[in-house]
Design a protein around this motif. Structure first.
Motif, PDB file in Angstrom:
ATOM      1  N   GLU A 262       0.824  -1.208   0.000  1.00  0.00           N
ATOM      2  CA  GLU A 262       0.000   0.000   0.000  1.00  0.00           C
ATOM      3  C   GLU A 262       0.859   1.259   0.000  1.00  0.00           C
ATOM      4  OE1 GLU A 262      -3.970  -1.429   2.496  1.00  0.00           O
ATOM      5  OE2 GLU A 262      -2.107  -0.984   3.583  1.00  0.00           O
ATOM      6  N   ALA A 263       1.984   1.203   0.714  1.00  0.00           N
ATOM      7  CA  ALA A 263       2.860   2.372   0.822  1.00  0.00           C
ATOM      8  C   ALA A 263       3.468   2.756  -0.522  1.00  0.00           C
ATOM      9  CB  ALA A 263       3.969   2.097   1.839  1.00  0.00           C
ATOM     10  N   LEU A 264       3.734   1.757  -1.367  1.00  0.00           N
ATOM     11  CA  LEU A 264       4.413   2.018  -2.633  1.00  0.00           C
ATOM     12  C   LEU A 264       3.550   2.763  -3.645  1.00  0.00           C
ATOM     13  CD1 LEU A 264       6.337  -1.361  -3.082  1.00  0.00           C
ATOM     14  CD2 LEU A 264       7.239   0.849  -2.325  1.00  0.00           C
ATOM     15  N   VAL A 265       2.240   2.860  -3.383  1.00  0.00           N
ATOM     16  CA  VAL A 265       1.361   3.589  -4.319  1.00  0.00           C
ATOM     17  C   VAL A 265       0.911   4.929  -3.740  1.00  0.00           C
ATOM     18  CG1 VAL A 265       0.558   1.462  -5.398  1.00  0.00           C
ATOM     19  CG2 VAL A 265      -0.688   2.392  -3.440  1.00  0.00           C
ATOM     20  N   ILE A 266       1.418   5.258  -2.550  1.00  0.00           N
ATOM     21  CA  ILE A 266       1.093   6.547  -1.929  1.00  0.00           C
ATOM     22  C   ILE A 266       2.248   7.504  -2.165  1.00  0.00           C
ATOM     23  CG2 ILE A 266       0.605   7.752   0.246  1.00  0.00           C
ATOM     24  CD1 ILE A 266      -0.614   5.187   1.307  1.00  0.00           C
ATOM     25  N   LYS A 267       1.959   8.726  -2.436  1.00  0.00           N
ATOM     26  CA  LYS A 267       2.993   9.727  -2.685  1.00  0.00           C
ATOM     27  C   LYS A 267       3.473  10.306  -1.353  1.00  0.00           C
ATOM     28  CE  LYS A 267       4.062  13.820  -5.413  1.00  0.00           C
ATOM     29  NZ  LYS A 267       3.537  14.851  -6.362  1.00  0.00           N
ATOM     30  N   PHE A 268       4.580   9.771  -0.848  1.00  0.00           N
ATOM     31  CA  PHE A 268       5.155  10.264   0.402  1.00  0.00           C
ATOM     32  C   PHE A 268       6.210  11.318   0.116  1.00  0.00           C
ATOM     33  CE2 PHE A 268       3.537   6.142   1.896  1.00  0.00           C
ATOM     34  CZ  PHE A 268       2.885   6.556   3.059  1.00  0.00           C
ATOM     35  N   ASP A 269       6.336  12.266   1.018  1.00  0.00           N
ATOM     36  CA  ASP A 269       7.336  13.319   0.872  1.00  0.00           C
ATOM     37  C   ASP A 269       8.699  12.861   1.370  1.00  0.00           C
ATOM     38  OD1 ASP A 269       5.683  15.722  -0.046  1.00  0.00           O
ATOM     39  OD2 ASP A 269       4.552  15.007   1.689  1.00  0.00           O
ATOM     40  N   ILE A 270       8.710  11.911   2.292  1.00  0.00           N
ATOM     41  CA  ILE A 270       9.959  11.357   2.815  1.00  0.00           C
ATOM     42  C   ILE A 270       9.665  10.016   3.466  1.00  0.00           C
ATOM     43  CG2 ILE A 270       9.788  12.451   5.098  1.00  0.00           C
ATOM     44  CD1 ILE A 270      12.860  12.880   4.950  1.00  0.00           C
ATOM     45  N   VAL A 271      10.671   9.138   3.424  1.00  0.00           N
ATOM     46  CA  VAL A 271      10.560   7.828   4.065  1.00  0.00           C
ATOM     47  C   VAL A 271      11.661   7.717   5.116  1.00  0.00           C
ATOM     48  CG1 VAL A 271      10.658   5.330   3.756  1.00  0.00           C
ATOM     49  CG2 VAL A 271       9.639   6.771   1.977  1.00  0.00           C
ATOM     50  N   LEU A 272      11.272   7.404   6.348  1.00  0.00           N
ATOM     51  CA  LEU A 272      12.241   7.249   7.425  1.00  0.00           C
ATOM     52  C   LEU A 272      12.342   5.771   7.795  1.00  0.00           C
ATOM     53  CD1 LEU A 272      11.238  10.240   9.756  1.00  0.00           C
ATOM     54  CD2 LEU A 272      12.967  10.187   7.935  1.00  0.00           C
ATOM     55  N   ILE A 273      13.480   5.155   7.471  1.00  0.00           N
ATOM     56  CA  ILE A 273      13.745   3.785   7.889  1.00  0.00           C
ATOM     57  C   ILE A 273      14.212   3.845   9.338  1.00  0.00           C
ATOM     58  CG2 ILE A 273      15.259   1.795   7.591  1.00  0.00           C
ATOM     59  CD1 ILE A 273      15.253   2.345   4.624  1.00  0.00           C
ATOM     60  N   CYS A 274      13.451   3.254  10.224  1.00  0.00           N
ATOM     61  CA  CYS A 274      13.678   3.455  11.659  1.00  0.00           C
ATOM     62  C   CYS A 274      14.300   2.221  12.295  1.00  0.00           C
ATOM     63  CB  CYS A 274      12.364   3.817  12.345  1.00  0.00           C
ATOM     64  SG  CYS A 274      11.650   5.351  11.717  1.00  0.00           S
ATOM     65  N   THR A 275      15.592   2.240  12.396  1.00  0.00           N
ATOM     66  CA  THR A 275      16.341   1.186  13.074  1.00  0.00           C
ATOM     67  C   THR A 275      17.742   1.696  13.358  1.00  0.00           C
ATOM     68  OG1 THR A 275      17.214  -1.070  12.928  1.00  0.00           O
ATOM     69  CG2 THR A 275      17.025   0.159  10.873  1.00  0.00           C
ATOM     70  N   THR A 276      18.328   1.227  14.462  1.00  0.00           N
ATOM     71  CA  THR A 276      19.702   1.605  14.795  1.00  0.00           C
ATOM     72  C   THR A 276      20.701   0.578  14.267  1.00  0.00           C
ATOM     73  OG1 THR A 276      19.512   0.487  16.936  1.00  0.00           O
ATOM     74  CG2 THR A 276      18.986   2.839  16.880  1.00  0.00           C
ATOM     75  N   ASN A 277      20.185  -0.477  13.636  1.00  0.00           N
ATOM     76  CA  ASN A 277      21.033  -1.522  13.066  1.00  0.00           C
ATOM     77  C   ASN A 277      21.290  -1.209  11.590  1.00  0.00           C
ATOM     78  OD1 ASN A 277      21.737  -4.059  11.686  1.00  0.00           O
ATOM     79  ND2 ASN A 277      21.367  -5.015  13.689  1.00  0.00           N
ATOM     80  N   LYS A 278      22.558  -0.903  11.234  1.00  0.00           N
ATOM     81  CA  LYS A 278      22.882  -0.475   9.862  1.00  0.00           C
ATOM     82  C   LYS A 278      22.551  -1.555   8.835  1.00  0.00           C
ATOM     83  CE  LYS A 278      26.458   1.748   7.086  1.00  0.00           C
ATOM     84  NZ  LYS A 278      26.078   0.991   5.875  1.00  0.00           N
ATOM     85  N   ALA A 279      22.819  -2.812   9.174  1.00  0.00           N
ATOM     86  CA  ALA A 279      22.535  -3.899   8.231  1.00  0.00           C
ATOM     87  C   ALA A 279      21.042  -3.974   7.931  1.00  0.00           C
ATOM     88  CB  ALA A 279      23.035  -5.226   8.805  1.00  0.00           C
ATOM     89  N   TYR A 280      20.213  -3.836   8.975  1.00  0.00           N
ATOM     90  CA  TYR A 280      18.767  -3.842   8.768  1.00  0.00           C
ATOM     91  C   TYR A 280      18.335  -2.646   7.932  1.00  0.00           C
ATOM     92  CZ  TYR A 280      18.260  -7.466  12.368  1.00  0.00           C
ATOM     93  OH  TYR A 280      18.331  -8.622  13.092  1.00  0.00           O
ATOM     94  N   ALA A 281      18.936  -1.493   8.193  1.00  0.00           N
ATOM     95  CA  ALA A 281      18.585  -0.281   7.448  1.00  0.00           C
ATOM     96  C   ALA A 281      18.895  -0.448   5.966  1.00  0.00           C
ATOM     97  CB  ALA A 281      19.340   0.913   8.017  1.00  0.00           C
ATOM     98  N   ASP A 282      20.059  -1.020   5.658  1.00  0.00           N
ATOM     99  CA  ASP A 282      20.430  -1.241   4.251  1.00  0.00           C
ATOM    100  C   ASP A 282      19.481  -2.234   3.592  1.00  0.00           C
ATOM    101  OD1 ASP A 282      22.533   0.490   4.573  1.00  0.00           O
ATOM    102  OD2 ASP A 282      24.017  -1.092   4.933  1.00  0.00           O
ATOM    103  N   GLU A 283      19.103  -3.269   4.337  1.00  0.00           N
ATOM    104  CA  GLU A 283      18.182  -4.280   3.805  1.00  0.00           C
ATOM    105  C   GLU A 283      16.811  -3.675   3.513  1.00  0.00           C
ATOM    106  OE1 GLU A 283      15.974  -8.317   5.447  1.00  0.00           O
ATOM    107  OE2 GLU A 283      17.967  -7.793   6.223  1.00  0.00           O
ATOM    108  N   MET A 284      16.315  -2.803   4.435  1.00  0.00           N
ATOM    109  CA  MET A 284      15.014  -2.161   4.249  1.00  0.00           C
ATOM    110  C   MET A 284      15.063  -1.159   3.106  1.00  0.00           C
ATOM    111  SD  MET A 284      14.351  -1.768   8.342  1.00  0.00           S
ATOM    112  CE  MET A 284      12.767  -0.937   8.377  1.00  0.00           C
TER     113      MET A 284
END
Length: 478
Positions: free
Chosen positions: A48-70
């Motif tokens: 659902e998120a991929l069809v909504i026009k967002f102004d910014i996306v915040l990947i919320c995690t302190t784990n860099k590997a998880y952030a890169d994966e997301m």
């Protein structure tokens, strides 16, 4: 302006709180969230998120590997250039009052964040400054707050901390029907002055210091639900007040009403252990009746496995509101006649009640007291109804069909069988008595003129007389 919070752990909750305070419209995606458990519109799927026009996306995690994966999941979408890693959980809602000092309009903040690097280092520095300012403010505030506490304690020296909190909740007073103490809850209606700490409905309140320091007097501590508390009658028409009149040596006994609306036997036991156990009452009486209704709306795991028949309308609803959860509850669907929990049987409920009744008895006896349990009078358990009671029940049934249809099903089809099965299981318990059976043998008048479980003053007087008679027969009183 729309922001997508991707990940809803500590960092995600921190990000959403900050974004909402700034003025963004926040939406949340978290692969671990079961969407069947919520109706909250801010929670959406990644699809659902991929069809909504967002102004910014915040990947919320302190784990860099998880952030890169997301971030990789978003690389091929139109959101790829708007993705940033919110890798902190510094901000909390308690810091809201400082946001306007550090952040501008949503448009200004969005521009700043999009110009920041992927790790949002500029934002992190700003949040660390805000955090330092918060703790400095908190340290200064604590000094003045300690003075404030001193003034409150001086003015309300006789009140406990929970009552002080309740007195100071001016904005929420209309919602605060219950005060939650450690291990038990108590009703807090508009009866201030009867008992300023715990709101027990006794003439003159409950003086715990006086009870603890009694000399030659014995306490008869009575526990029950709204039928014992009887807010619908004058204090003089309570069961406990009539009991005092039927005791021969009135000066030798202190009868206390610890009735709380909605209480089951399990709730009564918690209250006894928390507040009354230190008083070592010589006689403890439990009046039960709401247990069966609550039992069929409770959690099958807590009732079957853990033998807990609790007040569903208070515990479950209060926790749901505290968590701001969308999960529906059986007790909330009471306008539907089939809203009870079909995974719970009469045997399950009665086994749980008796298990806790035996525990209650052991607790009282180990504290040098005598325990008695009474199934309170209920109209469905009476073999013969007066014309007045029939008319009352017809009107009540019509009203419940609109507001609580499941109550009608329970009263008309279940309660009598519940009590019959309970009596069969409890027949070996010498301290348990059925007041329905005892009162039915008397030439009674109309006792139930307002509610199927609430006796009028005449009924309360007869109940009191029979209870004292049994206590006398069992040698509990002279």
């Amino acid at each position: 302006m729309k922001v997508l919070i991707y990940g809803f752990g500590w960092s995600g909750k921190s990000a959403l709180a900050l974004c909402e305070k700034i003025g963004f419209e926040g939406f949340v995606v978290d692969d671990a969230i079961d969407m069947d458990l919520t109706n909250d519109r801010i929670f959406i799927t990644l699809k659902e998120a991929l069809v909504i026009k967002f102004d910014i996306v915040l990947i919320c995690t302190t784990n860099k590997a998880y952030a890169d994966e997301m971030a990789l999941k978003l690389r091929s979408s139109e959101l790829a250039d708007k993705v940033r890693n919110f890798n902190t959980y510094i901000f909390r809602e308690k810091m809201n009052f400082l946001v306007q000092n550090h952040f501008g309009t949503p448009e200004e903040v969005l521009k700043e964040w999009l110009e920041d690097d992927f790790e949002m280092n500029i934002l992190q520095k700003k949040l660390r400054v805000l955090e330092q300012e918060y703790y400095t403010h908190k340290r200064h505030s604590s000094e003045s707050n300690l003075e404030w506490i001193g003034r409150i304690n001086a003015k309300m020296s006789m009140l406990n901390i929970f009552q002080k909190i309740h007195q100071g909740a001016f904005r929420m007073k209309n919602k605060l029907d219950v005060i939650y103490y450690p291990g038990f809850f108590l009703s807090a209606p508009s009866l201030e002055g009867l008992d300023r700490n715990f709101y027990f409905r006794n003439g003159g309140g409950v003086n715990f210091d006086l009870l603890r320091n009694r000399r030659d007097k014995k306490i008869i501590a009575c526990f029950g639900n709204s039928a014992l508390r009887v807010e619908y009658l004058d204090v003089e028409e309570m069961i406990t007040e009539y009991m005092k009149n039927f005791i021969d040596d009135k000066e030798y006994y202190i009868v206390i009403n610890f009735g709380v609306s909605g209480y089951t036997l399990y709730d009564q036991m918690l209250l006894y252990n928390a507040l009354v156990y230190p008083l070592q009452p010589e006689i403890v009486i439990s009046f039960l009746g709401t247990d069966w209704y609550n039992g069929f709306f409770g959690c099958e795991h807590l009732i079957k496995t853990h033998k807990m028949v609790y007040s569903t309308g208070l515990y479950e609803i209060a926790y749901k509101e505290f968590c701001d959860s969308d999960v529906p509850l059986y007790i909330e669907q009471s306008t539907n006649p089939q809203s009870y929990n079909k995974n719970i049987s009469i045997d399950d409920v009665n086994t749980a009640i008796i298990t806790r009744m035996q525990q209650f008895d052991k607790s009282v006896c180990s504290n040098n007291g005598k325990f008695f349990a009474f199934v309170q009078p209920m109209l469905p358990c009476m073999l013969h109804w007066t014309k007045e009671e029939c008319a009352m029940r017809d009107k009540e049934r019509e009203r419940f069909n609109k507001t609580s249809a499941s109550m009608n099903i329970f009263v008309d089809n279940y309660i009598l069988n519940c009590v019959k099965d309970f009596k069969e299981k409890a027949k070996v318990l010498e301290y348990c008595f059925d007041l329905n059976e005892i009162i039915e043998k008397s030439n009674r008048e109309s006792f139930f003129t307002n509610h199927w479980i609430h006796c009028n003053a005449k009924g309360n007087k007869i109940i009191a007389e029979k209870v004292i008679e049994i206590l006398r027969q069992k040698g509990a009183i002279g």
